[in-house]
Design an enzyme around this catalytic site. Structure first.
Site, PDB file in Angstrom:
ATOM      1  N   SER A 259     -20.552  28.709  -6.979  1.00 12.71           N
ATOM      2  CA  SER A 259     -19.099  29.109  -6.151  1.00 12.71           C
ATOM      3  C   SER A 259     -18.664  30.557  -6.237  1.00 12.71           C
ATOM      4  O   SER A 259     -18.679  31.219  -5.250  1.00 12.71           O
ATOM      5  CB  SER A 259     -17.447  27.892  -6.992  1.00 12.71           C
ATOM      6  OG  SER A 259     -17.617  28.180  -7.874  1.00 12.71           O
ATOM      7  N   ASN A 260     -19.476  31.173  -7.420  1.00 11.98           N
ATOM      8  CA  ASN A 260     -18.976  32.869  -7.894  1.00 11.98           C
ATOM      9  C   ASN A 260     -19.783  33.199  -6.449  1.00 11.98           C
ATOM     10  O   ASN A 260     -18.453  35.069  -6.346  1.00 11.98           O
ATOM     11  CB  ASN A 260     -19.116  33.402  -9.225  1.00 11.98           C
ATOM     12  CG  ASN A 260     -20.064  32.438  -9.077  1.00 11.98           C
ATOM     13  OD1 ASN A 260     -21.216  31.622  -9.342  1.00 11.98           O
ATOM     14  ND2 ASN A 260     -21.027  34.018 -10.441  1.00 11.98           N
TER      15      ASN A 260
ATOM     16  N   ASP B 107      -7.754  19.716  -5.946  1.00 13.52           N
ATOM     17  CA  ASP B 107      -6.384  19.827  -6.203  1.00 13.52           C
ATOM     18  C   ASP B 107      -5.423  19.651  -4.521  1.00 13.52           C
ATOM     19  O   ASP B 107      -4.700  18.540  -4.415  1.00 13.52           O
ATOM     20  CB  ASP B 107      -5.698  21.485  -6.460  1.00 13.52           C
ATOM     21  CG  ASP B 107      -6.670  21.636  -7.225  1.00 13.52           C
ATOM     22  OD1 ASP B 107      -6.880  20.944  -8.473  1.00 13.52           O
ATOM     23  OD2 ASP B 107      -6.073  23.377  -7.600  1.00 13.52           O
TER      24      ASP B 107
ATOM     25  N   LYS C 197     -39.859  17.570 -11.972  1.00 14.63           N
ATOM     26  CA  LYS C 197     -38.708  18.176 -11.447  1.00 14.63           C
ATOM     27  C   LYS C 197     -39.126  19.544 -10.747  1.00 14.63           C
ATOM     28  O   LYS C 197     -39.624  20.085  -9.206  1.00 14.63           O
ATOM     29  CB  LYS C 197     -37.275  18.871 -11.345  1.00 14.63           C
ATOM     30  CG  LYS C 197     -36.993  17.811 -12.157  1.00 14.63           C
ATOM     31  CD  LYS C 197     -35.642  17.601 -13.266  1.00 14.63           C
ATOM     32  CE  LYS C 197     -34.850  17.313 -13.683  1.00 14.63           C
ATOM     33  NZ  LYS C 197     -34.196  17.258 -14.761  1.00 14.63           N
TER      34      LYS C 197
ATOM     35  N   ASP D 217     -28.578  38.826 -12.229  1.00 17.17           N
ATOM     36  CA  ASP D 217     -27.151  38.694 -11.564  1.00 17.17           C
ATOM     37  C   ASP D 217     -27.556  38.993 -10.511  1.00 17.17           C
ATOM     38  O   ASP D 217     -28.291  39.986 -10.044  1.00 17.17           O
ATOM     39  CB  ASP D 217     -26.437  39.785 -11.566  1.00 17.17           C
ATOM     40  CG  ASP D 217     -25.146  39.848 -11.166  1.00 17.17           C
ATOM     41  OD1 ASP D 217     -24.496  38.808 -10.031  1.00 17.17           O
ATOM     42  OD2 ASP D 217     -23.706  40.207 -11.037  1.00 17.17           O
TER      43      ASP D 217
END
Length: 371
Positions: free
Chosen positions: A107-108, A245, A333, A346
């Site tokens: 998600s980041n 939520d 896999k 990153d």
């Protein structure tokens, strides 16, 4: 005389140890060379030079080569087998069959500017299947409603909390953004519940996500383009985030909405199992749920043919996030014959560079008029 002979013997032994004769690497290994800026600033050539630079630059260079192999592969490159169908023997058909690409990300990366790069890939139908976390869904939608801002990693949490600001690394998301998200999404849940009751619609996470992509109707959203291009987006941990939520809040206001995860596990596994005669490739940014879900689906077809992992996680705690491709080979896999690489970097640095020298470069080349 005897002492002199001893000294000579010692020196000979030392030389044999220190100056051990080398096995030749000529023709078997690339020579280490960096980019020469005397040749001017050529970003494509700089990226091509990564493979011979060493360390993680070489891993990035290998990742670029692997993705280009995914994009270049055609069924016509393979030998025609005796058991293939008549259609698969047709040269035109064989040339049209491309590698099926699974893209996973945490998600980041949608919170960051990498969202725009992912949107580009989905907009131009450059990937076939997407897996992300709940934040990778909600952050895309929220950015259509309000902005995310650059802050600092060092901003104190208590002070930010008092100002209603949420920190994601060095990004800041005002809490008001989530209020706008609630106002937007709850009426959609109401509509979905009504369709469930009136039309017996059985919602799954991927169907819900497709609906949200349709409803957001915003070209800056990768979910909008996934809806437009019919690219499935899977999120098995749908309740783990603001979207969860909102589903929770909705149970008080208008209970009864059902989201079935079982249909989706069949759907994503089928994406891999029924990929044949196509090869499959995995590009996974970050670790955790998206990484494992894509790898596990490809296990159902005895492994992916190409794999690129970009993350900063280490393998020494036994986490799936940090596991190198070779560990996935042990599970079936990734195929033992596969081209695979992990870039320890990153993804906000490595992925834009990779896309520039692969997907974007090929699209630009195809758009150029032939001479």
């Amino acid at each position: 005389m005897e002492e002199s002979m001893k000294q000579a013997s010692v020196m000979e032994n030392l030389r044999s140890v220190v100056f051990k004769e080398s096995e030749s690497l000529e023709g078997t290994c690339a020579k280490i060379r960096g980019y020469d800026f005397n040749n001017g600033i050529d970003y494509s050539q700089i990226l091509k030079s990564m493979v011979s630079t060493g360390f993680q630059a070489s891993n990035l260079g290998d990742a670029i080569e692997t993705v280009n192999q995914m994009l270049d592969w055609r069924l016509s490159h393979e030998q025609v087998t005796e058991d293939c169908s008549q259609e698969e023997k047709n040269p035109t058909y064989r040339e049209s069959i491309k590698c099926k690409i699974f893209l996973g990300f945490t998600s980041n990366l949608i919170s960051s500017g990498v969202r725009d790069i992912i949107r580009y890939l989905v907009q131009h139908h450059m990937v076939d299947v997407i897996v992300t976390t709940t934040g990778g869904i909600e952050e895309d939608l929220i950015k259509c409603l309000a902005d995310t801002f650059k802050g600092e990693f060092s901003l104190p949490g208590a002070e930010l909390r008092s100002k209603g600001l949420n920190r994601i690394g060095n990004l800041l998301v005002p809490n008001d953004n989530y209020c706008k998200f609630e106002d937007w999404i709850i009426p959609i849940f109401d509509q979905m519940l009504e369709e469930q009751k009136a039309k017996n619609v059985l919602w799954t996470p991927s169907k819900l996500i497709m609906r949200l992509g349709k409803e957001i109707n915003n070209e800056s959203s990768y979910l909008y383009w996934a809806y437009k291009n019919d690219i499935p987006v899977f999120c098995p941990g749908l309740t783990d985030g603001s979207l969860g939520d909102m589903l929770y809040f909705h149970t008080f206001r208008n209970p009864g909405l059902i989201v079935d995860v079982v249909q989706d596990i069949r759907a994503i596994n089928s994406e891999a199992v029924h990929a044949n005669p196509r090869k499959t490739g995995m590009i996974i940014l970050g670790g955790g749920l998206p990484k494992h879900h894509i790898c596990n689906a490809n296990m159902m077809r005895n492994g992916a043919d190409y794999a690129v992992f970009i993350n900063t996680a280490q393998e020494f705690d036994g986490s799936d996030s940090g596991a190198r491709p070779d560990e996935a080979v042990s599970w079936g896999k990734i195929r033992g014959s596969a081209k695979s690489v992990k870039v320890h970097c990153d993804a906000t640095i490595a992925f834009p560079l990779l896309v520039a020298e692969t997907f974007a470069a090929k699209r630009e080349q195809s758009a150029e008029p032939s001479s």
